[in-house]
Design a protein around this motif. Sequence first.
Motif, PDB file in Angstrom:
ATOM      1  N   GLU A   1       0.795  -1.182  -0.001  1.00  0.00           N
ATOM      2  CA  GLU A   1       0.034   0.154  -0.137  1.00  0.00           C
ATOM      3  C   GLU A   1       0.764   1.032  -0.003  1.00  0.00           C
ATOM      4  OE1 GLU A   1      -3.746  -1.712   2.358  1.00  0.00           O
ATOM      5  OE2 GLU A   1      -2.664  -0.363   3.411  1.00  0.00           O
TER       6      GLU A   1
ATOM      7  N   GLU B   1      -4.319   9.835   0.261  1.00  0.00           N
ATOM      8  CA  GLU B   1      -5.001   8.466  -0.048  1.00  0.00           C
ATOM      9  C   GLU B   1      -4.341   7.311   0.001  1.00  0.00           C
ATOM     10  OE1 GLU B   1      -8.416   8.586  -1.338  1.00  0.00           O
ATOM     11  OE2 GLU B   1      -8.629  10.648  -0.558  1.00  0.00           O
TER      12      GLU B   1
ATOM     13  N   LYS C   1      -3.529   3.605  -1.489  1.00  0.00           N
ATOM     14  CA  LYS C   1      -3.592   2.850  -2.716  1.00  0.00           C
ATOM     15  C   LYS C   1      -2.897   1.424  -2.682  1.00  0.00           C
ATOM     16  CE  LYS C   1      -3.177   2.989  -7.658  1.00  0.00           C
ATOM     17  NZ  LYS C   1      -3.137   3.578  -9.130  1.00  0.00           N
TER      18      LYS C   1
ATOM     19  N   GLU D   1       3.234   8.566  -8.033  1.00  0.00           N
ATOM     20  CA  GLU D   1       2.982   7.247  -7.458  1.00  0.00           C
ATOM     21  C   GLU D   1       4.236   6.478  -7.486  1.00  0.00           C
ATOM     22  OE1 GLU D   1      -1.575   6.940  -8.431  1.00  0.00           O
ATOM     23  OE2 GLU D   1      -0.629   5.055  -8.749  1.00  0.00           O
TER      24      GLU D   1
END
Length: 480
Positions: free
Chosen positions: A111, A117, A119, A169
């Motif tokens: 994760e 948030e 993800k 990311e």
Amino acid sequence: MKSGIGKYEAVIGLEVHAQMLTDTKMFCGCSTRFGSEPNTQTCPVCIGMPGVLPVMNKKALEFTIKTGLAMNCKISPYSRFSRKNYFYPDLPKGYQISQYELPICEGGYIEVVVDGEVKRIGITRIHMEEDAGKNIHEGGGNYSFVDLNRAGIPLMEIVSEPDIRSPKEAAEYMKKLRTILRYLGVCDGNMEQGSLRCDANVSIRPVGQKEFGTRAEVKNINSFKFVEKALEYEIKRQIKVVEEGGRVIQETRLWDSNKGITESMRGKEEAHDYRYFPEPDLVPITAGQEWIDEIRIKLPELPDAKRKRFVSGYEIPEYDADLLTSEKAVAEWFEEAVRLGGSPKAVSNWMMGDLMRLLNEENKGIEECPLKPIQLVDMLKLIDNGTISGKIAKTVFEEMYKSGKEAGQIVKEKGLVQISDAGEIEKAIDEILTKSQREVERYKAGDEKLMGFFVGQVMKATKGKANPQMVNELLKKKLG
Ligand code: ADP
Ligand code: MG
Ligand code: ZN
């Protein structure tokens, strides 16, 4: 119709190589120590003499299983090594021993927290292999050197699913991998020294399209910053190609950090055919369930579990919890301060702000932090009981960090005690208002923004020591 960057979405999958922190190499007893004289840590096995037999390092297998468990993978009860054949001077055997069709770990996830948030990013597989040597091009002559100290060092290759959607990311994913590897003690995560290396596969597709586009593989990325930079560049490049009516071709590209661009290295036609086949010199690996369970039981509390515990137990935001659990020692510092009576959010703010800044300035990790959690907690008490203002605390904190003195002592020596005496504050206010007739008139005529100006002047006149809340209240009263 959207055009340009907003019209496309990036699809990214990373292949990460992590050097394992074993004392000896993957298939021989040579030392893995970094930075020794070239070719002093070699033997007939790792320099590829004919007739020698490799023997698997059990610690490397244990480390890989540990990592697989930490990343929620299934551990295969039966796996084996293969030979990946190619010629290069840093590979004297002419093949690399790796895992191919039967890797030890498959089907996991980790994760990451992006913009607050959580993800999930899928892990396709984790397999073991040996590192190659190092070619050294220096001296300026018409020759190169080969250092085989690195040849045979145990590596894990961690392959992600194409689940990543932005350069940021990707960087967060890399950071999380590093965090987990360091929690487990299986890799030091040093990208600059090459113990953690990343190849990035990237493609683009119009937003809304399900099928993936053709990907390019970008090699030679050796810092977290470059993961982001290289991918940003490559995504823009691919979009430009498509927007100009061209097609992205499948190829391997090299990131040039000096120029800040990726350049074509080889196309699909020149892609290697490695002619994998099972390694005949090593027996297949059968990892018993009992041993796997033993390894699982001994796992430390992992970053994701710790982050969740911090969010629910200390009621701090996901963002804070993610940062505070990025290193085990940072998390321990935080918990110690809270245990000693610091309020979690206040401790978190001071750690993420001033403490990290001061440590970064000196390139120090929390292990070398001169400040003890108790010192921060004592300072927080001085804020809570009104002795110092939050603003003055910033000066105290830095002084505490640099001199090692206690907060109380600094406050006394420097005369930083907050002024909470209404009379004294009023005196300062009166002086300012007398000096600022014009501003007072404008304020009274409705320019309320000037309140900030008055507060600022009073704080300046009291060298930041006036209780800001009282200054505000008294000013409002006086200006009516
Ligand atoms: P190879 O072994 O040839 O490098 P793999 O199929 O094992 O190829 O994929 C390697 C990496 O590329 C994986 O991390 C995967 O997630 C990623 N990947 C696969 N297809 C795409 C795509 N179309 N765009 C971006 N990444 C991709
Ligand atoms: Mg690849
Ligand atoms: Zn050796």
